[in-house]
Structures are given as structure tokens and as C-alpha cells.
Write a protein that holds these residues in place. Structure first.
Motif, PDB file in Angstrom:
ATOM      1  N   GLY A  27       0.842  -1.206   0.000  1.00  0.00           N
ATOM      2  CA  GLY A  27       0.000   0.000   0.000  1.00  0.00           C
ATOM      3  C   GLY A  27       0.871   1.248   0.000  1.00  0.00           C
ATOM      4  O   GLY A  27       1.946   1.278  -0.605  1.00  0.00           O
ATOM      5  N   VAL A  28       0.412   2.267   0.720  1.00  0.00           N
ATOM      6  CA  VAL A  28       1.138   3.545   0.745  1.00  0.00           C
ATOM      7  C   VAL A  28       2.588   3.310   1.176  1.00  0.00           C
ATOM      8  O   VAL A  28       3.543   3.759   0.523  1.00  0.00           O
ATOM      9  CB  VAL A  28       0.442   4.525   1.722  1.00  0.00           C
ATOM     10  N   ILE A  29       2.762   2.579   2.280  1.00  0.00           N
ATOM     11  CA  ILE A  29       4.110   2.432   2.841  1.00  0.00           C
ATOM     12  C   ILE A  29       4.857   1.274   2.183  1.00  0.00           C
ATOM     13  O   ILE A  29       6.020   1.401   1.797  1.00  0.00           O
ATOM     14  CB  ILE A  29       3.999   2.258   4.373  1.00  0.00           C
ATOM     15  N   SER A  48       3.384   1.797  12.936  1.00  0.00           N
ATOM     16  CA  SER A  48       3.525   3.149  13.474  1.00  0.00           C
ATOM     17  C   SER A  48       3.452   3.147  14.990  1.00  0.00           C
ATOM     18  O   SER A  48       3.953   4.087  15.619  1.00  0.00           O
ATOM     19  CB  SER A  48       2.399   4.041  12.976  1.00  0.00           C
ATOM     20  N   ASP A  65       0.714  -9.054  -1.971  1.00  0.00           N
ATOM     21  CA  ASP A  65      -0.380  -8.190  -1.518  1.00  0.00           C
ATOM     22  C   ASP A  65      -1.627  -8.670  -2.238  1.00  0.00           C
ATOM     23  O   ASP A  65      -1.685  -8.647  -3.476  1.00  0.00           O
ATOM     24  CB  ASP A  65      -0.085  -6.710  -1.862  1.00  0.00           C
ATOM     25  N   PRO A  66      -2.651  -9.131  -1.480  1.00  0.00           N
ATOM     26  CA  PRO A  66      -3.831  -9.705  -2.132  1.00  0.00           C
ATOM     27  C   PRO A  66      -4.764  -8.672  -2.754  1.00  0.00           C
ATOM     28  O   PRO A  66      -5.742  -9.034  -3.399  1.00  0.00           O
ATOM     29  CB  PRO A  66      -4.550 -10.426  -0.973  1.00  0.00           C
ATOM     30  N   SER A 115       6.728  -2.162   9.579  1.00  0.00           N
ATOM     31  CA  SER A 115       6.531  -0.714   9.386  1.00  0.00           C
ATOM     32  C   SER A 115       5.631  -0.114  10.448  1.00  0.00           C
ATOM     33  O   SER A 115       5.329   1.092  10.374  1.00  0.00           O
ATOM     34  CB  SER A 115       5.890  -0.459   8.012  1.00  0.00           C
ATOM     35  N   LYS A 155      -1.046  -8.524  12.054  1.00  0.00           N
ATOM     36  CA  LYS A 155       0.427  -8.565  12.029  1.00  0.00           C
ATOM     37  C   LYS A 155       0.914  -9.895  12.602  1.00  0.00           C
ATOM     38  O   LYS A 155       1.842 -10.517  12.065  1.00  0.00           O
ATOM     39  CB  LYS A 155       1.014  -7.376  12.798  1.00  0.00           C
ATOM     40  N   GLU A 169      -2.535  -1.617  10.152  1.00  0.00           N
ATOM     41  CA  GLU A 169      -2.127  -1.485  11.555  1.00  0.00           C
ATOM     42  C   GLU A 169      -3.117  -2.187  12.499  1.00  0.00           C
ATOM     43  O   GLU A 169      -3.873  -1.545  13.241  1.00  0.00           O
ATOM     44  CB  GLU A 169      -2.005   0.018  11.872  1.00  0.00           C
TER      45      GLU A 169
HETATM   46  N1  LIG Z   1       0.430   5.633   5.889  1.00  0.00           N
HETATM   47  C1  LIG Z   1       1.400   6.169   6.617  1.00  0.00           C
HETATM   48  O1  LIG Z   1       1.597   7.402   6.631  1.00  0.00           O
HETATM   49  C2  LIG Z   1       2.317   5.299   7.405  1.00  0.00           C
HETATM   50  C3  LIG Z   1       1.994   3.994   7.737  1.00  0.00           C
HETATM   51  N2  LIG Z   1       2.885   3.211   8.447  1.00  0.00           N
HETATM   52  C4  LIG Z   1       2.562   1.835   8.811  1.00  0.00           C
HETATM   53  O2  LIG Z   1       2.674   1.016   7.649  1.00  0.00           O
HETATM   54  C5  LIG Z   1       1.768  -0.080   7.711  1.00  0.00           C
HETATM   55  C6  LIG Z   1       0.920  -0.071   6.441  1.00  0.00           C
HETATM   56  O3  LIG Z   1       0.212   1.148   6.378  1.00  0.00           O
HETATM   57  P1  LIG Z   1      -0.246   1.783   4.970  1.00  0.00           P
HETATM   58  O4  LIG Z   1       0.700   1.426   3.913  1.00  0.00           O
HETATM   59  O5  LIG Z   1      -0.569   3.192   5.253  1.00  0.00           O
HETATM   60  O6  LIG Z   1      -1.619   0.990   4.727  1.00  0.00           O
HETATM   61  P2  LIG Z   1      -2.345   0.697   3.315  1.00  0.00           P
HETATM   62  O7  LIG Z   1      -3.754   0.402   3.670  1.00  0.00           O
HETATM   63  O8  LIG Z   1      -2.057   1.772   2.343  1.00  0.00           O
HETATM   64  O9  LIG Z   1      -1.616  -0.618   2.807  1.00  0.00           O
HETATM   65  C7  LIG Z   1      -1.747  -1.873   3.437  1.00  0.00           C
HETATM   66  C8  LIG Z   1      -1.581  -2.929   2.370  1.00  0.00           C
HETATM   67  O10 LIG Z   1      -1.546  -4.193   2.994  1.00  0.00           O
HETATM   68  C9  LIG Z   1      -2.249  -5.089   2.133  1.00  0.00           C
HETATM   69  N3  LIG Z   1      -2.657  -6.273   2.873  1.00  0.00           N
HETATM   70  C10 LIG Z   1      -3.759  -6.471   3.622  1.00  0.00           C
HETATM   71  N4  LIG Z   1      -3.763  -7.735   4.085  1.00  0.00           N
HETATM   72  C11 LIG Z   1      -2.647  -8.343   3.606  1.00  0.00           C
HETATM   73  C12 LIG Z   1      -2.114  -9.651   3.718  1.00  0.00           C
HETATM   74  N5  LIG Z   1      -2.742 -10.605   4.403  1.00  0.00           N
HETATM   75  N6  LIG Z   1      -0.958  -9.943   3.101  1.00  0.00           N
HETATM   76  C13 LIG Z   1      -0.311  -8.976   2.371  1.00  0.00           C
HETATM   77  N7  LIG Z   1      -0.795  -7.724   2.231  1.00  0.00           N
HETATM   78  C14 LIG Z   1      -1.943  -7.410   2.844  1.00  0.00           C
HETATM   79  C15 LIG Z   1      -3.419  -4.263   1.624  1.00  0.00           C
HETATM   80  O11 LIG Z   1      -3.974  -4.843   0.449  1.00  0.00           O
HETATM   81  C16 LIG Z   1      -2.766  -2.931   1.382  1.00  0.00           C
HETATM   82  O12 LIG Z   1      -2.262  -2.811   0.063  1.00  0.00           O
HETATM   83  C17 LIG Z   1       0.981   0.115   8.988  1.00  0.00           C
HETATM   84  O13 LIG Z   1       1.540  -0.685   9.999  1.00  0.00           O
HETATM   85  C18 LIG Z   1       1.157   1.592   9.311  1.00  0.00           C
HETATM   86  O14 LIG Z   1       1.078   1.886  10.682  1.00  0.00           O
HETATM   87  C19 LIG Z   1       4.137   3.670   8.762  1.00  0.00           C
HETATM   88  C20 LIG Z   1       4.522   4.940   8.422  1.00  0.00           C
HETATM   89  C21 LIG Z   1       3.616   5.878   7.796  1.00  0.00           C
END
Ligand SMILES: NC(=O)C1=CN([C@@H]2O[C@H](COP(=O)(O)OP(=O)(O)OC[C@H]3O[C@@H](n4cnc5c(N)ncnc54)[C@H](O)[C@@H]3O)[C@@H](O)[C@H]2O)C=CC1
Ligand SMILES: C[N+](C)(C)CC(=O)CC(=O)[O-]
Length: 484
Positions: free
Chosen positions: A9-11, A113, A30-31, A111, A91, A86
Motif C-alpha cells: 500500500g502507501v508504505i 507506526s 499483496d492480495p 513498518s 500482524k 495497523e
Molecule cells: N500511511 C502512513 O503514513 C504510514 C503507515 N505506516 C505503517 O505502515 C503499515 C501499512 O500502512 P499503509 O501502507 O498506510 O496501509 P495501506 O492500507 O495503504 O496498505 C496496506 C496494504 O496491505 C495489504 N494487505 C492487507 N492484508 C494483507 C495480507 N494478508 N498480506 C499482504 N498484504 C496485505 C493491503 O492490500 C494494502 O495494500 C501500517 O503498519 C502503518 O502503521 C508507517 C509509516 C507511515
């Protein structure tokens, strides 16, 4: 080294882009049905930003290997970055799947937070290798990563993260939300109250940050900035003067406004009015261009994140591929990006000098004048350049530089570069005189025997006559031509 990313995703997308652009293949799971499109778009923006940020030639990018399961992605991996949503239960499930399929020695960086390593490690088979590696968005540009969870595994993780241009900061004791998000949450809570109480709009708050203290934070942080604010008496005076105000009831730190529908509508509406004319990808590009500009200014000042960028560039120069056999030397290639093209639709003037300068840097590394050598206080400075622009170059073209050594003595060497298109057309030539210098004293000094021997070896290959234009300047305009 084999890298795996779980979550794109984003991160996760930002991590994948950073590893790929640093030259590593990344196995990704990533599903999400549109994961490939999303990661592809993040990678495109990241590539665009890196091409603007770095002057050194970028490493050959790695590949994304899409995996149908966590197990497939992490098989044989050395480093795994987990970036799923998160939720602690999710996790834990993902970490269990990783542990079931990855080598025992693989490091797992999360990753997260907010979660602490002790929480992530609950129920793990090899808990010591599970760490927090918390980045900041955009991961492909911002170098800092908070590494929480100590021991040998953290040391190894820091080496890998440094190699991809990050600045790991090891956090001695685990706490909820580490350090960066603690600070950010405090500001975020206050900002939400200011909107809730009708004191300021989202745009006014952002203006106070971006036209004010945000600029200070970008280059000095909090404590160094406030040291200066104490005047000549420094931090002690600052604390003496402004310390008492900290006890006044200014803050609503632990109190969070109720995010009810009315407040969400107000914040989302103001945010739409402020930035709704841009798509998120456009906003990302605007943000990236601004960050690149700030990074480059800090590089010129050898300060903060600018030092990280410089160190990364040194690494890119050092990783240039060894020259293929043959002469002239073919030790530098460059791809012309959209950002290199001017209003005439072809490569802008100063980019020719960049390609030639990068080719000179590749030659310096070829003869052993690399970052380790420069660290001894000696280097080479270009003192004269003559460029001939011979043909137009369009965005997307791959340029190859052929380099000759036209002469050298104890302190000087003279290079000739020809920039070629893929069809072999010569698009420019550059001739350059370089001096070997003591950088501390700022004067030319003789080269050590090892450098001279390296130059002798190159010179022995240079048997063809010098090009006709070698040593020539710009032709004079005869009066008859000027008045015709
Ligand atoms: N968005 C932000 O500004 C920041 C986020 N983080 C941390 O990064 C982590 C991810 O956050 P984001 O990228 O923002 O979330 P997001 O929602 O943009 O991305 C999460 C991704 O994980 C995928 N996913 C879901 N279940 C899965 C699985 N079983 N196997 C593989 N992939 C799976 C989703 O399809 C999605 O693409 C979190 O722990 C968050 O706290 C850390 C720094 C900054
Ligand atoms: C909002 N957030 C807590 C997910 C933000 C971060 O973790 C870091 C960042 O990039 O601001």
C-alpha cells in the motif's frame, strides 16, 4: 541479497520502490486486486523523483517478483519488510506465516507506526529477529527509519537500511508509537482542536507550518532551532524565558476532539477546498519535487538530509559497472528523462555537462580516485571544459559515453568524452582538463604512483590520432560572416 515485501500500500509501495531503485529484486505479496497498478504508480513517481534528486547515475533497477502467497514471497529471503494494515491480530498472523516459510536467519522489519517489538514478537518462534523498522511517508525519499528492538539483528538491519540510502535511528527503549509519531500526534491533536473550535481552517494551519516553523524543522529539528531562539545565551536562556509557559493551560495534549460526522465533514470539506483540484498522485509529485529541491539545497550546504543524499550518490558512483574490454572506455551510460528536456523539446544544455561530468566521475573511479581516496583529502578538480553540441537528444534515449585519455603528467590529465546515441550517432563531445589537488590546501599536487600507473595503463591503450577538434576553442566569427 533477497528482499521480500508483504503489503504494497502507501508504505509497502514506498519500501518496494526504494529497494528496486537501489538495485534489489523484491518479491511482493499483496492480495489487493489492484496491487500491481498501485505499486506500479508509486514506483513511477519514485523513479521520477530519484531521477531529479541524484546527479550520479542510478543503479540498474531491480525487478518486482509478484508472489501469490506470503510463503512464496519470503522463501529464501534475507530481509522481509512487513507493511500490512495497523492491526495487531493481522500482524501476528502475517508474522506466523513468514516464520513458517522464511529462513531462520531472515530479518523481519515491521513498518508499524505504533506497536512495540514486544507486542509484535508475541507467539513468535524466533522473536529476536523481529524488529520495528518504522519509516516516514514517502519512504522512497525520506531517509529516516526508526529501528526498535535491539541486538545483533538490529545491527544487521541497520546495515541493510543504510545500504538503500536510509538513516536508521536506533531507539534504545521501546515505547508506544516510537518517537516521530509521538511528536506528530501532539501537533495533530492540537490542530484537530483548532479546527473543531473554529479557530482556524485546515489551510490556515498548514500555512502557519509551511511558511513558518516547518521550514526550520526541515533542516534543524526542534532543539537546535530553539537553541538559536535563545539568542547569544542559547538554550539555557530559551528554557528560562519560555519554560514557565509550558505550565500554562495552552495544550489539550491528551484530550482528542470527538471525530463525529460534523467534524469529519468540516475537515474533509476544508481539505477538498484546499487541495481538491489535484489528484493524490499529482499531490505526491508536487510534494516530491519540493522535497527534492529542499534536499538539493541541503546537499549544497553539506547539512542534514543533504549529507545522506551525497553519501548515496557516492555509493552509486562506486557501483558503476566495470568497463567492458576495449577502448575508448565505455564506463558511463545515462537515460534522458522527461525532466531533462527543455522548452525546445530536447535535452537541455546543462544536462550535457551533467552526462560528461558523470562520465568523468566514472573515469576517476576507474583509475582508483574514488570516495575512499577523496576521504584522504585529495581529489581531482576540472579546470577547463569545451563542449560541442552536435545533435538533438529526446526524452527516453539511452546515451553511452566513450572516454579517451588524451594526455597526462604528474598533476594533470586531459579527457575526451564522446556522447553517443544507441544508433551510434555522436550527439556531443566534451574535452576536459583536470588537476589533482590537495583539497585541504586547495592547490595542485603530484599524483601518487598508484594513480599515475593507472593513468599510464589507460594511456597505453590510446593509440588512435587525437580528434581534429581536440584542443580547439570556439571558432571566431569573421566580420564578413557577421555582416552577411
Ligand atoms: N500511511 C502512513 O503514513 C504510514 C503507515 N505506516 C505503517 O505502515 C503499515 C501499512 O500502512 P499503509 O501502507 O498506510 O496501509 P495501506 O492500507 O495503504 O496498505 C496496506 C496494504 O496491505 C495489504 N494487505 C492487507 N492484508 C494483507 C495480507 N494478508 N498480506 C499482504 N498484504 C496485505 C493491503 O492490500 C494494502 O495494500 C501500517 O503498519 C502503518 O502503521 C508507517 C509509516 C507511515
Ligand atoms: C499517520 N501515521 C501515524 C501512520 C504516520 C506515520 O507513522 C509516519 C509518517 O509518515 O508521518
Amino acid at each position: 541479497m533477497k528482499i521480500a515485501a508483504i503489503g504494497g500500500g502507501v508504505i509497502g509501495g514506498g519500501w518496494i520502490a526504494r529497494f528496486i531503485l537501489s538495485g534489489h529484486d523484491v518479491a511482493v505479496h499483496d492480495p489487493h486486486p489492484e496491487a500491481q497498478r498501485i505499486v506500479g504508480e508509486v514506483l513511477a513517481n519514485a523513479t521520477r523523483a530519484w531521477e531529479k534528486l541524484f546527479q550520479a547515475p542510478l543503479p540498474r533497477p531491480g525487478r518486482i517478483l509478484w508472489a501469490g502467497s506470503v510463503a512464496e514471497a519470503v522463501a529464501g529471503a534475507d530481509y522481509i519488510q512487513e507493511s500490512v494494515p495497523e492491526r495487531l491480530d493481522l500482524k501476528h498472523r502475517i508474522i506466523a506465516e513468514i516464520e513458517a516459510a522464511a529462513p531462520e536467519t531472515a530479518l523481519i522489519g515491521s513498518s508499524t507506526s505504533g506497536f512495540k517489538p514486544s507486542e509484535l514478537r508475541q507467539g513468535a518462534r524466533h522473536p529476536g529477529r523481529i524488529l520495528v523498522a518504522h519509516p516516514f511517508n514517502p519512504v522512497y525519499l525520506l531517509p529516516v527509519v526508526e529501528v526498535v528492538g535491539g541486538g545483533e539483528a538490529a545491527g544487521r538491519a541497520c546495515e541493510i537500511l543504510t545500504e538503500i540510502g536510509m538513516k536508521p535511528v536506533r531507539i534504545a527503549r521501546e515505547i508506544d508509537a516510537h518517537i516521530g509519531d509521538r511528536l506528530l500526534e501532539a501537533v495533530w491533536r492540537e490542530a484537530l482542536w483548532l479546527v473543531h473550535d473554529g479557530i482556524a481552517t485546515t489551510e490556515e494551519i498548514d500555512d502557519i507550518i509551511r511558511f513558518g516553523f516547518g521550514l526550520r524543522w526541515a533542516q534543524m529539528g526542534l532543539f537546535e532551532t530553539y537553541r538559536i531562539a535563545g539568542g547569544e545565551a542559547g538554550m539555557r536562556h530559551f528554557l528560562g524565558q519560555f519554560g514557565p509557559a509550558l505550565k500554562w493551560p495552552w495544550t489539550k495534549l491528551m484530550d482528542v476532539p470527538d471525530l463525529d460526522d460534523a467534524l469529519i465533514d468540516r475537515i474533509a470539506g476544508q481539505s477538498d477546498a484546499q487541495s481538491g483540484q489535484h489528484s493524490i498522485r499529482e499531490l505526491e509529485r508536487i510534494r516530491d519535487d519540493n522535497l527534492v529541491g529542499i534536499f538539493q539545497a541541503l546537499k549544497a550546504n553539506d547539512w542534514g538530509v543533504g549529507q545522506t543524499v551525497r553519501a548515496q550518490e557516492d555509493g552509486f558512483y562506486a557501483r558503476q559497472p566495470a568497463p567492458a574490454s576495449g577502448y575508448p572506455l565505455r564506463i558511463h551510460q545515462a537515460r534522458v528523462t522527461g525532466g531533462w528536456v527543455d522548452y525546445n523539446g530536447h535535452m537541455t544544455e546543462f544536462r550535457y555537462l551533467q552526462v560528461l561530468g558523470d562520465a568523468t566521475d566514472a573515469f576517476l573511479i576507474h583509475i582508483g580516485l574514488d570516495a575512499d581516496y577523496r576521504a584522504q583529502g585529495r581529489s581531482a578538480y576540472t579546470v577547463e571544459t569545451h563542449i560541442r553540441h552536435l545533435a538533438e537528444v529526446k526524452a527516453g534515449e539511452l546515451l553511452t559515453v566513450e572516454t579517451r585519455l588524451l594526455g597526462h603528467d604528474a598533476k594533470r590529465f586531459r579527457l575526451h568524452h564522446a556522447i553517443l546515441r544507441q544508433d551510434g550517432t555522436e550527439v556531443a563531445t566534451g574535452e576536459h582538463m583536470l588537476l589533482h589537488v590537495d583539497t585541504g590546501e586547495g592547490r595542485a599536487i603530484p599524483m601518487p604512483p598508484a594513480l599515475l600507473e593507472a593513468l599510464d595503463r589507460v594511456a597505453a591503450q590510446d593509440r588512435a590520432p587525437h580528434p581534429d577538434h581536440a584542443g580547439a576553442g570556439i571558432r571566431p566569427i569573421r566580420q564578413k560572416e557577421a555582416t552577411a
